[in-house]
Enzyme design. Structure first.
Site, PDB file in Angstrom:
ATOM      1  N   LYS A   1     -18.016  42.371  29.219  1.00  0.00           N
ATOM      2  CA  LYS A   1     -19.443  42.697  29.332  1.00  0.00           C
ATOM      3  C   LYS A   1     -20.026  42.124  30.621  1.00  0.00           C
ATOM      4  CE  LYS A   1     -20.607  38.660  26.517  1.00  0.00           C
ATOM      5  NZ  LYS A   1     -21.070  38.173  25.203  1.00  0.00           N
TER       6      LYS A   1
ATOM      7  N   TYR B   1     -37.368  24.567  53.264  1.00  0.00           N
ATOM      8  CA  TYR B   1     -38.681  24.767  52.635  1.00  0.00           C
ATOM      9  C   TYR B   1     -39.154  23.505  51.928  1.00  0.00           C
ATOM     10  CZ  TYR B   1     -38.435  29.837  53.361  1.00  0.00           C
ATOM     11  OH  TYR B   1     -38.366  31.078  53.912  1.00  0.00           O
TER      12      TYR B   1
HETATM   13  C1  LIG Z   1     -19.950  37.328  24.859  1.00  0.00           C
HETATM   14  C2  LIG Z   1     -19.336  37.283  23.558  1.00  0.00           C
HETATM   15  C3  LIG Z   1     -18.075  36.691  23.380  1.00  0.00           C
HETATM   16  C4  LIG Z   1     -17.353  35.957  24.478  1.00  0.00           C
HETATM   17  O1  LIG Z   1     -17.935  34.689  24.613  1.00  0.00           O
HETATM   18  P1  LIG Z   1     -17.349  33.604  25.623  1.00  0.00           P
HETATM   19  O2  LIG Z   1     -18.086  32.362  25.320  1.00  0.00           O
HETATM   20  O3  LIG Z   1     -17.650  34.114  27.001  1.00  0.00           O
HETATM   21  O4  LIG Z   1     -15.902  33.545  25.365  1.00  0.00           O
HETATM   22  C5  LIG Z   1     -17.504  36.756  22.123  1.00  0.00           C
HETATM   23  N1  LIG Z   1     -18.140  37.363  21.100  1.00  0.00           N
HETATM   24  C6  LIG Z   1     -19.352  37.917  21.223  1.00  0.00           C
HETATM   25  C7  LIG Z   1     -19.999  38.557  20.047  1.00  0.00           C
HETATM   26  C8  LIG Z   1     -19.987  37.895  22.448  1.00  0.00           C
HETATM   27  O5  LIG Z   1     -21.202  38.443  22.559  1.00  0.00           O
END
Ligand SMILES: *Cc1c(COP(=O)(O)O)cnc(C)c1O
Length: 369
Positions: free
Chosen positions: A35, A256
């Site tokens: 994702k 800045y």
């Molecule tokens: C993003 C996500 C993961 C992966 O999580 P990590 O901490 O990056 O390993 C697993 N399960 C769900 C439902 C997620 O949304």
């Protein structure tokens, strides 16, 4: 000369980390979480690099699944949050996706529409994260309704998410596990539980499927690093160069607001990277960077396209010298994204997903080996 800022992506390291996730939980299958554009690394390139290893990929929404399918990725893809509206079911079917079902309305939508083929469903139960999922009392009825509708749903898994798997204190994690075990026993349901921290710290709790995300990209999500997490290899190196050098006497403000004031006669390197590239503006003075493979420190507020670093103690650094914001320098020196994140009062997840499109990604390795 082009602007030197680039994100180098080591796809062999991605494969190494995926294999590590598999080896930690050998009786569980690992769905590679891609994702948020592969946590900023480029979902399509990551999918191609893992295609021959991973039995499934996971994304947050149908748009991300479409991107992968349009790039020719044929691997099963699971929608971790399922559909956002009932009309998406048509696409779920057309693209051959798997889906989480976390709410009543999703369950009703699925049962109301007869697909040509049943859709693989991961039923999400809220075992304590209190974000998505059926409460345990309601999950059992939802499971039984799905199990009784084999024309609509198949390959049922009971899915849940841990709130504290990264913490040294395992008290709440154990409470979530107890609720899940009780539920799964009654239903004889295969489980899909572990995210990266659980895969690393409690792999015995993985279930039939585990869901490693950030660890695939080489980041260690654990509060206290473990032997296993130290075997992770960084995938992204955010690399730039010094584009100007200032020699300043003591007592001069830099950048800045003049947040940093030279404590001694100082050499300041100006780096082509800023918050307009996704580098975190919350980076405090002292945040580490690697200049010519040696540790140096952020000095002054990060600007949009540039940032300033104190290179007084790196005398060989000059215009054109390599600067690594995180990742591995040419001389092999490593600066972990997790360490940088701590100086920005954030986590590696936000730094990696925050690298903006104007930063070119350059891919290395990844061929099947
Ligand atoms: C993003 C996500 C993961 C992966 O999580 P990590 O901490 O990056 O390993 C697993 N399960 C769900 C439902 C997620 O949304």
């Amino acid at each position: 000369m082009a602007r030197p800022l680039i994100a180098d992506i080591d796809l062999d390291a991605l494969r190494h980390n995926y294999r590590l996730a598999c080896s930690l939980a050998p009786d569980s299958r690992a769905v590679a979480v891609l994702k948020a554009d592969g946590y900023g690394h480029g979902a399509v390139a990551c999918a191609r690099a893992l295609e021959d290893l991973a039995p499934a990929f996971a994304v947050a929404c149908i748009e991300e699944a479409v991107t992968l399918r349009e790039a020719g990725i044929a691997t099963p893809i699971v929608l971790l949050e399922g559909i956002f509206e009932a009309s998406e079911l048509e696409q779920v079917e057309a693209l051959g996706l798997w889906m989480a079902v976390h709410s009543d309305w999703q369950l009703e939508a699925l049962l109301a529409r007869r697909p040509a083929r049943p859709i693989p469903v991961w039923l999400k139960v809220d075992s304590g994260m209190h974000r998505l999922g059926f409460p345990p009392e309601a999950a059992e009825a939802a499971w039984r309704r799905l199990a009784a509708a084999p024309d609509h749903a198949c390959d049922l898994q009971l899915m849940s998410h841990f709130a504290t798997a990264d913490l040294v204190d395992t008290g709440y994690f154990n409470r979530q596990m107890e609720r899940l075990r009780a539920l799964a026993e009654g239903l004889e349901a295969p489980l899909c539980l572990a995210n990266s921290p659980a895969t690393l710290a409690r792999p015995e709790a993985a279930g039939a499927w585990h869901r490693p995300g950030v660890m695939l990209y080489g980041s260690d999500p654990l509060e206290a690093a473990s032997v296993e997490s130290q075997r992770l290899a960084p995938v992204m190196t955010l690399r730039s160069a010094i584009i100007a050098v200032r020699e300043l006497p003591a007592g001069e403000p830099v950048g800045y607001g003049g947040r940093w004031i030279t404590p001694r006669p100082s050499r300041i390197g100006v780096v082509a990277c800023g918050y307009g590239d996704g580098y975190d503006r919350h980076a405090v003075d002292g945040t580490p960077v690697l200049v010519a493979g040696q540790r140096a420190a952020v000095a002054g507020k990060v600007s949009m396209d540039m940032m300033t670093v104190d290179i007084t103690d790196v005398p060989e650094a000059d215009i054109g010298s390599e600067v690594v914001l995180w990742g591995r320098a040419a001389n092999g020196e490593l600066l972990g994204v997790d360490e940088v994140a701590r100086h920005c009062d954030t986590i590696s997840y936000t730094l990696l997903t925050g690298v903006l499109p104007r930063v070119p990604r350059r891919y290395h390795g990844g061929h099947c080996s």
